[in-house]
Design an enzyme around this catalytic site. Structure first.
Site, mmCIF file in Angstrom:
data_model
loop_
_atom_site.group_PDB
_atom_site.id
_atom_site.type_symbol
_atom_site.label_atom_id
_atom_site.label_comp_id
_atom_site.label_asym_id
_atom_site.label_seq_id
_atom_site.Cartn_x
_atom_site.Cartn_y
_atom_site.Cartn_z
ATOM 1 N N ASP A 1 0.809 -1.233 0.000
ATOM 2 C CA ASP A 1 0.000 0.000 0.000
ATOM 3 C C ASP A 1 0.843 1.285 0.000
ATOM 4 O O ASP A 1 1.483 1.611 1.004
ATOM 5 C CB ASP A 1 -0.932 0.027 1.217
ATOM 6 C CG ASP A 1 -1.792 -1.232 1.341
ATOM 7 O OD1 ASP A 1 -1.352 -2.310 0.907
ATOM 8 O OD2 ASP A 1 -2.902 -1.125 1.901
ATOM 9 N N GLU B 1 -4.308 1.539 -2.975
ATOM 10 C CA GLU B 1 -5.567 1.956 -2.323
ATOM 11 C C GLU B 1 -5.426 3.197 -1.450
ATOM 12 O O GLU B 1 -6.425 3.834 -1.130
ATOM 13 C CB GLU B 1 -6.157 0.797 -1.491
ATOM 14 C CG GLU B 1 -5.406 0.548 -0.206
ATOM 15 C CD GLU B 1 -6.303 0.112 0.955
ATOM 16 O OE1 GLU B 1 -7.515 -0.035 0.771
ATOM 17 O OE2 GLU B 1 -5.759 -0.078 2.059
ATOM 18 N N ASN B 2 -4.194 3.525 -1.042
ATOM 19 C CA ASN B 2 -3.980 4.710 -0.209
ATOM 20 C C ASN B 2 -3.189 5.791 -0.942
ATOM 21 O O ASN B 2 -2.631 6.694 -0.321
ATOM 22 C CB ASN B 2 -3.220 4.346 1.081
ATOM 23 C CG ASN B 2 -3.885 3.262 1.872
ATOM 24 O OD1 ASN B 2 -3.444 2.116 1.863
ATOM 25 N ND2 ASN B 2 -4.965 3.601 2.546
ATOM 26 N N ASN C 1 -10.069 -1.848 0.518
ATOM 27 C CA ASN C 1 -11.288 -1.260 1.079
ATOM 28 C C ASN C 1 -11.428 0.250 0.876
ATOM 29 O O ASN C 1 -12.524 0.778 0.983
ATOM 30 C CB ASN C 1 -11.385 -1.593 2.574
ATOM 31 C CG ASN C 1 -10.151 -1.190 3.340
ATOM 32 O OD1 ASN C 1 -9.037 -1.589 2.991
ATOM 33 N ND2 ASN C 1 -10.312 -0.403 4.380
ATOM 34 N N HIS C 2 -10.329 0.954 0.591
ATOM 35 C CA HIS C 2 -10.444 2.412 0.384
ATOM 36 C C HIS C 2 -10.650 2.796 -1.088
ATOM 37 O O HIS C 2 -10.626 3.972 -1.424
ATOM 38 C CB HIS C 2 -9.202 3.124 0.918
ATOM 39 C CG HIS C 2 -9.075 3.046 2.406
ATOM 40 N ND1 HIS C 2 -10.065 3.500 3.257
ATOM 41 C CD2 HIS C 2 -8.095 2.559 3.207
ATOM 42 C CE1 HIS C 2 -9.693 3.285 4.512
ATOM 43 N NE2 HIS C 2 -8.510 2.713 4.507
ATOM 44 N N HIS D 1 -2.988 -4.509 3.412
ATOM 45 C CA HIS D 1 -4.021 -3.831 4.205
ATOM 46 C C HIS D 1 -3.555 -3.428 5.607
ATOM 47 O O HIS D 1 -3.893 -2.350 6.066
ATOM 48 C CB HIS D 1 -5.315 -4.639 4.320
ATOM 49 C CG HIS D 1 -6.336 -4.017 5.218
ATOM 50 N ND1 HIS D 1 -6.964 -2.816 4.917
ATOM 51 C CD2 HIS D 1 -6.834 -4.398 6.429
ATOM 52 C CE1 HIS D 1 -7.815 -2.503 5.898
ATOM 53 N NE2 HIS D 1 -7.750 -3.444 6.818
#
Ligand SMILES: [Fe+2]
Ligand SMILES: [Fe+2]
Length: 258
Positions: A8, A39-40, A67-68, A173
């Site tokens: 990430d 995702e980040n 999830n983001h 994650h």
């Protein structure tokens, strides 16, 4: 065939750190395929077309998420049309984006699957069934999985579930690397979490004082991406002609000054 996987990437500091570290990583590991969890990448949460472009410009071939992924509404159309940006496959089918992609690399068709854990995260279908169904129909010589999950038991379990059927499973994650990288007996490389690409003077990429304040007061606190001491974390897997792994080596290096 070598696959470089990067954990990430958190905000601008993570993006710039990755760009600065990639020439050295390429020289040292000569990857045929580079996969980055993005995702980040946008402000510490979510992804946009612009931050995805920055990751591709840094040398990444495929971007995975988690999830983001849906934090930025303007990215939805981009997720639908971007060929090499994927989101967890076990989200609702109608959601923007897709869950796997097949790319040519090192003379092989390599399938990249993004999956989300079901424990502590929202999914539409369990990752175990979802990945079985994808493996039935995917046309690839080797498959690698980004398993974006919260709980170590589920992360280890998916390794055994897929042992001998995919080349590698890279956990993401938690942003904290685990010391369990190994090739399982059936030939699947596995690591529960590769860690993140971002500031180590942080709590998972966020300025430490803000997270501590939030935990102490149990009140909402504005989170900002930490910038100091950026490290790049990931793993390199060597894949053989049978589509299984010969080795896995974790990566944890300070980003050189840009
Ligand atoms: Fe993350
Ligand atoms: Fe996540």
């Amino acid at each position: 065939m070598k696959v470089l996987f990067i954990g990430d990437v958190v905000g601008g500091p993570g993006r710039r750190g990755l760009a600065a570290a990639m020439p050295g990583l390429r020289e040292r590991h000569s990857p045929d395929l580079t996969i980055v969890n993005g995702e980040n990448s946008a402000g510490g949460m979510g992804i946009t077309e612009k931050t995805a472009r920055a990751l591709f410009d840094a040398g990444c071939d495929v971007i995975t998420t988690g999830n983001h992924v849906y934090r930025h509404r303007e990215a939805y159309a981009f997720l639908d049309r971007a060929e090499r940006v994927i989101r967890p496959a076990n989200y609702p089918h109608a959601n923007p984006g897709k869950g796997h992609v097949v790319v040519e690399a090192g003379g092989m068709r390599v399938g990249v699957i993004n999956l989300s854990g079901a424990i502590g995260l929202q999914v539409a279908r369990l990752p175990f069934h979802e990945v079985d169904s994808i493996l039935e129909r995917i046309e690839a010589d080797a498959v690698v999985v980004d398993f974006h999950a919260e709980v170590s038991s589920e992360k280890v379990a998916i390794g055994w579930h897929l042992d001998g059927r995919v080349a590698a499973i890279f956990g993401t994650h938690t942003h904290v690397p685990t010391a369990d990288a190994r090739v399982l007996p059936g030939g699947t490389a596995h690591i529960s979490d590769v860690g993140m690409t971002g500031s180590r003077t942080s709590v998972l990429g966020v300025k430490p004082a803000q997270v501590v304040e939030g935990m102490k007061t149990q009140m909402p606190v504005k989170f900002e991406t930490a910038e100091e001491d950026v490290w790049v974390m990931g793993a390199v897997v060597e894949i053989n002609s049978a589509g299984l792994a010969d080795s896995i080596e974790p990566i944890m290096v300070p980003a050189p000054a840009p």
